[in-house]
Design a protein around this motif. Sequence first.
Motif, PDB file in Angstrom:
ATOM      1  N   GLN A  67       8.226  -1.513   9.003  1.00 30.74           N
ATOM      2  CA  GLN A  67       8.502  -1.261   7.590  1.00 30.74           C
ATOM      3  C   GLN A  67       7.699  -0.069   7.074  1.00 30.74           C
ATOM      4  O   GLN A  67       8.207   0.767   6.332  1.00 30.74           O
ATOM      5  CB  GLN A  67       8.160  -2.505   6.749  1.00 30.74           C
ATOM      6  CG  GLN A  67       8.803  -3.788   7.224  1.00 30.74           C
ATOM      7  CD  GLN A  67      10.317  -3.785   7.061  1.00 30.74           C
ATOM      8  OE1 GLN A  67      10.957  -2.742   6.973  1.00 30.74           O
ATOM      9  NE2 GLN A  67      10.902  -4.956   7.037  1.00 30.74           N
ATOM     10  N   ARG A  68       6.434  -0.013   7.480  1.00 26.32           N
ATOM     11  CA  ARG A  68       5.559   1.074   7.032  1.00 26.32           C
ATOM     12  C   ARG A  68       6.066   2.423   7.552  1.00 26.32           C
ATOM     13  O   ARG A  68       6.073   3.428   6.833  1.00 26.32           O
ATOM     14  CB  ARG A  68       4.142   0.794   7.521  1.00 26.32           C
ATOM     15  CG  ARG A  68       3.085   1.719   6.978  1.00 26.32           C
ATOM     16  CD  ARG A  68       1.690   1.141   7.204  1.00 26.32           C
ATOM     17  NE  ARG A  68       1.501   0.646   8.551  1.00 26.32           N
ATOM     18  CZ  ARG A  68       1.308  -0.649   8.846  1.00 26.32           C
ATOM     19  NH1 ARG A  68       1.290  -1.561   7.897  1.00 26.32           N
ATOM     20  NH2 ARG A  68       1.124  -1.028  10.086  1.00 26.32           N
ATOM     21  N   THR A  69       6.518   2.444   8.799  1.00 26.81           N
ATOM     22  CA  THR A  69       7.005   3.685   9.390  1.00 26.81           C
ATOM     23  C   THR A  69       8.320   4.121   8.759  1.00 26.81           C
ATOM     24  O   THR A  69       8.546   5.311   8.518  1.00 26.81           O
ATOM     25  CB  THR A  69       7.183   3.517  10.912  1.00 26.81           C
ATOM     26  OG1 THR A  69       5.944   3.096  11.486  1.00 26.81           O
ATOM     27  CG2 THR A  69       7.608   4.828  11.562  1.00 26.81           C
ATOM     28  N   LEU A  70       9.204   3.158   8.472  1.00 25.55           N
ATOM     29  CA  LEU A  70      10.476   3.493   7.830  1.00 25.55           C
ATOM     30  C   LEU A  70      10.256   4.121   6.462  1.00 25.55           C
ATOM     31  O   LEU A  70      11.032   4.958   6.011  1.00 25.55           O
ATOM     32  CB  LEU A  70      11.344   2.240   7.693  1.00 25.55           C
ATOM     33  CG  LEU A  70      11.880   1.629   8.990  1.00 25.55           C
ATOM     34  CD1 LEU A  70      12.619   0.336   8.699  1.00 25.55           C
ATOM     35  CD2 LEU A  70      12.777   2.607   9.733  1.00 25.55           C
ATOM     36  N   GLU A  71       9.184   3.717   5.791  1.00 23.02           N
ATOM     37  CA  GLU A  71       8.911   4.241   4.458  1.00 23.02           C
ATOM     38  C   GLU A  71       8.109   5.531   4.491  1.00 23.02           C
ATOM     39  O   GLU A  71       8.375   6.456   3.723  1.00 23.02           O
ATOM     40  CB  GLU A  71       8.150   3.200   3.635  1.00 23.02           C
ATOM     41  CG  GLU A  71       7.841   3.663   2.225  1.00 23.02           C
ATOM     42  CD  GLU A  71       7.112   2.606   1.421  1.00 23.02           C
ATOM     43  OE1 GLU A  71       6.626   2.945   0.339  1.00 23.02           O
ATOM     44  OE2 GLU A  71       7.029   1.459   1.890  1.00 23.02           O
ATOM     45  N   ASN A  72       7.117   5.609   5.388  1.00 21.93           N
ATOM     46  CA  ASN A  72       6.146   6.701   5.309  1.00 21.93           C
ATOM     47  C   ASN A  72       6.145   7.658   6.492  1.00 21.93           C
ATOM     48  O   ASN A  72       5.546   8.731   6.405  1.00 21.93           O
ATOM     49  CB  ASN A  72       4.732   6.117   5.159  1.00 21.93           C
ATOM     50  CG  ASN A  72       4.589   5.289   3.901  1.00 21.93           C
ATOM     51  OD1 ASN A  72       4.997   5.712   2.830  1.00 21.93           O
ATOM     52  ND2 ASN A  72       4.018   4.096   4.024  1.00 21.93           N
ATOM     53  N   GLY A  73       6.762   7.277   7.609  1.00 22.25           N
ATOM     54  CA  GLY A  73       6.736   8.144   8.780  1.00 22.25           C
ATOM     55  C   GLY A  73       7.497   9.442   8.545  1.00 22.25           C
ATOM     56  O   GLY A  73       8.586   9.445   7.975  1.00 22.25           O
ATOM     57  N   ARG A  74       6.931  10.564   8.984  1.00 26.51           N
ATOM     58  CA  ARG A  74       7.595  11.858   8.767  1.00 26.51           C
ATOM     59  C   ARG A  74       8.859  11.986   9.611  1.00 26.51           C
ATOM     60  O   ARG A  74       9.882  12.489   9.154  1.00 26.51           O
ATOM     61  CB  ARG A  74       6.631  12.992   9.095  1.00 26.51           C
ATOM     62  CG  ARG A  74       5.494  13.130   8.090  1.00 26.51           C
ATOM     63  CD  ARG A  74       4.674  14.369   8.377  1.00 26.51           C
ATOM     64  NE  ARG A  74       3.623  14.544   7.385  1.00 26.51           N
ATOM     65  CZ  ARG A  74       2.779  15.564   7.373  1.00 26.51           C
ATOM     66  NH1 ARG A  74       2.866  16.506   8.306  1.00 26.51           N
ATOM     67  NH2 ARG A  74       1.851  15.649   6.441  1.00 26.51           N
TER      68      ARG A  74
END
Length: 396
Positions: free
Chosen positions: A364-371
Amino acid sequence: MKRLLLLFFLISPLLSWSKGISQADVVESNFSDTTVYEREHELFFVYVTINGKQFKFLFDTGAITVLKSSTAKSVGLRANDTIEVTDGNNESKKMGIIKPLDTLKVGNTTFANNWSVVWDDSSFIFDCLGIDGILGANVINACNWQFVPGEESNKLVLTDKLNNLEHRKGARKLKIKLSDSQGTPYVKVKKPKGLFMFDTGFNGSVKLNKESLGMMDYFEMLKDSVYRVGSAYQNLFGEEYHDTSVISLMDIEFRQWFVKNEAQAITTFGTGNRPMIGTYWIGDGVFTYAPKRERIWIEGKPLNQLTTLKGVGISTRSEDEKFIVTTLIKNSPADEAGIKIGDEIVTLNTIELDHNCSNYENLQRTLENGRSVMLGIKRGTELIDVTLENTQYISP
């Protein structure tokens, strides 16, 4: 997009209820007790003491009281009976129950005659929320609760007298009806018409099912909203009805509480037998839950879930030990790449995803914040690799 938006799909189907649950009592009378609570993911967490040990519980008006099996064991308790339990997706099974649970305390308020289901530690909700149990309606309804947010700490007031609580001018007063043997609160909604569970264990806005939707023209009004409507809409009145579609709801009208365009809200569809209203409507102000008077006071404005859109444009839910795409935003990188609601995410940046809370939160964190996000997608028997760039975008 806030991370809590990505979490409510995880929580709502797991909260259980049952018929024949005994209601707890408060030992004290003419009391007013002040303690603390926590607010995370737009959910409320309280500290419960059992047999001298303190535990963190989810405050959940839509559930019965639940102890994690290791929590029960740590205070020398074990199930002494079984009970038929039905979850939010209308699926039933037998579970162990402690009746009565030893004296339970929140702050200095003592609850007696508590019944509690014992739930296996492996449940996803315990792991992801970091809780030891759920404080359900069969205990909550024994007194009045007021949650007052603060800069350094949050104040929780428990009392048997409403005049011990303060209500600011302009607070919304919502009439509730306590139903089910456990005392689940419901509110009457005009549009779409029906009784909606007021569920503080559901950190979303509104959950509908096909029985609660009412007239088809209401659906027609919603279908072109921010969130792409998937198979649940297409098969709404058919047999292949799935909990996989999300839309945007601009306003919802209650019998005694009218909210119009103050916030845009996420609405999810489920196959369960109870449409729900969740904690997004509580907002970040003072919240008073008074079950004895069948009233709720809400002083904060509903949260706006659809602010500046960023990320790759999807969120997922844990379903059958898989990470399934449940939200797809129009014009987002995920939409442009052809990802569909119902797709399973099997790898993240080339690493296989085992089904556990750590991987779920990292996803979830990567889907929101990952470049730049590389996803392995499984659609039926087909495996698809996609690379998505995290950008801000405008969705119609």
